[in-house]
Design an enzyme around this catalytic site. Structure first.
Site, PDB file in Angstrom:
ATOM      1  N   ASP A  38       0.819  -1.209   0.000  1.00  0.00           N
ATOM      2  CA  ASP A  38       0.000   0.000   0.000  1.00  0.00           C
ATOM      3  C   ASP A  38       0.858   1.267   0.000  1.00  0.00           C
ATOM      4  OD1 ASP A  38      -2.342   1.430  -0.015  1.00  0.00           O
ATOM      5  OD2 ASP A  38      -2.666   1.298   2.146  1.00  0.00           O
ATOM      6  N   ARG A  62      -0.016   9.311 -10.008  1.00  0.00           N
ATOM      7  CA  ARG A  62      -0.105   8.057  -9.249  1.00  0.00           C
ATOM      8  C   ARG A  62       0.553   6.900 -10.003  1.00  0.00           C
ATOM      9  NH1 ARG A  62      -3.691   7.427  -5.211  1.00  0.00           N
ATOM     10  NH2 ARG A  62      -4.130   5.298  -5.887  1.00  0.00           N
ATOM     11  N   HIS A  86       2.928   3.494  -8.940  1.00  0.00           N
ATOM     12  CA  HIS A  86       2.715   2.082  -9.278  1.00  0.00           C
ATOM     13  C   HIS A  86       3.946   1.511  -9.991  1.00  0.00           C
ATOM     14  CE1 HIS A  86      -1.271   2.344  -7.785  1.00  0.00           C
ATOM     15  NE2 HIS A  86      -1.766   3.054  -8.784  1.00  0.00           N
ATOM     16  N   TRP A 114     -11.397  -2.441  -8.814  1.00  0.00           N
ATOM     17  CA  TRP A 114     -12.067  -2.193 -10.107  1.00  0.00           C
ATOM     18  C   TRP A 114     -12.839  -0.884 -10.076  1.00  0.00           C
ATOM     19  CZ3 TRP A 114     -10.534  -4.873 -14.117  1.00  0.00           C
ATOM     20  CH2 TRP A 114     -10.120  -6.193 -13.968  1.00  0.00           C
ATOM     21  N   ARG A 155     -11.777   1.938  -9.082  1.00  0.00           N
ATOM     22  CA  ARG A 155     -10.904   3.108  -9.301  1.00  0.00           C
ATOM     23  C   ARG A 155     -11.158   3.692 -10.694  1.00  0.00           C
ATOM     24  NH1 ARG A 155      -5.144   2.500  -6.205  1.00  0.00           N
ATOM     25  NH2 ARG A 155      -6.078   1.852  -4.245  1.00  0.00           N
ATOM     26  N   LEU A 206      10.962 -20.625  -4.438  1.00  0.00           N
ATOM     27  CA  LEU A 206       9.926 -19.734  -3.893  1.00  0.00           C
ATOM     28  C   LEU A 206       8.601 -19.887  -4.654  1.00  0.00           C
ATOM     29  CD1 LEU A 206       9.199 -17.142  -2.123  1.00  0.00           C
ATOM     30  CD2 LEU A 206       9.857 -15.818  -4.146  1.00  0.00           C
TER      31      LEU A 206
END
Ligand code: FPP
Length: 244
Positions: free
Chosen positions: A19, A32, A36, A68, A70, A130
């Site tokens: 976040d 923004r 990301h 969804w 957004r 992993l």
């Protein structure tokens, strides 16, 4: 650095709520989307550090069922970022013996994105290093609802009796079937909530909340969170073993 292999002191399964991308960018006067983009760099660092620490499973909340809602342009950007990540990083992950698993609701997703998920999972299926679990279009309540529907259908068909329904059976109908429950959940960005992430699976998970934003996250943050985890006294509802 060589892979030290799994260690008893390392949590077997780490789940992360990544976040703060938007706030990281806004603080710097950037769109923004820049947050990301840097978030993907943090994700790469975290996968590498997890491999090196010998963590068994790393589950990342990359896009929630609620995301969804957004603005369409941000949703488009995040989808494109994920596609690009798969195109550019999967070969390298495969080379490092990483198994990629995608959880979440694939109904209604673009068929080409679904194919990318299926191809990635098939390519890496036999890898033994992993396990990288990408939660995409994922919501825990939706996942539990799908599991309940599948179980109810089996009861209706007479394949299961109501008394056959146990916590283990429910767990086996979740997207995370076959994976261990998270030992440690990390959330960056300062908020202290689960936001519909792994609600069933986190019954006895230890939580670490970090004020820093996700694009800043690195091996040092991960290592500090694991140190905090090591200090925790996990009793799973029981009491500490008594010495006679
Ligand atoms: C939360 O930050 C982050 C997301 C909703 C998306 C997470 C995505 C990435 C880290 C990159 C893409 C992932 C992959 C797998 C390629 P926010 O936007 O809610 O930040 P804010 O709370 O500051 O607004």
């Amino acid at each position: 650095m060589s892979d030290p292999g799994p260690s008893a002191c390392v949590p077997g399964h780490v789940a992360i709520i990544m976040d703060g991308n938007g706030r990281w960018a806004t603080l710097r006067g950037l769109p923004r989307s820049a947050g990301h983009r840097q978030g993907v760099e943090a994700l790469r660092r975290t996968v590498r550090a997890s491999r090196e620490m010998g963590i068994g499973v790393l589950t990342l909340y990359s896009f929630s069922s609620e995301n969804w809602a957004r603005p369409a342009s941000e949703v488009r950007f995040l989808l494109e970022l994920l596609r690009r990540f798969i195109r550019t990083d999967v070969a390298d992950l495969h080379q490092h013996n990483v198994r990629v698993i995608v959880i979440g609701d694939r109904e209604g997703l673009d068929p080409s994105l679904r194919s990318m998920f299926e191809e990635t999972e098939a390519l890496t299926r036999n890898n033994t290093g992993l396990k990288l679990v990408i939660a995409f279009s994922y919501g825990s309540r939706q996942e539990i609802t799908r599991a309940v529907q599948a179980i109810a259908a089996k009861v209706a068909e007479g394949k299961l009796a109501p008394q056959d329904i146990t916590p283990a059976l429910i767990g086996n109908h979740l997207d995370t079937a076959g994976l261990p429950e998270p030992d440690l959940l990390i959330r960056t960005g300062g908020e202290q909530r689960l936001s519909n992430f792994l609600l069933w699976q986190c019954a006895y998970t230890e939580f670490v909340f970090i004020p820093d934003y996700w694009p800043e996250f690195d091996a040092e943050h991960l290592s500090r969170a694991v140190d905090a985890f090591r200090q925790r006294d996990r009793r799973f509802g029981g009491i500490k073993a008594q010495t006679a």
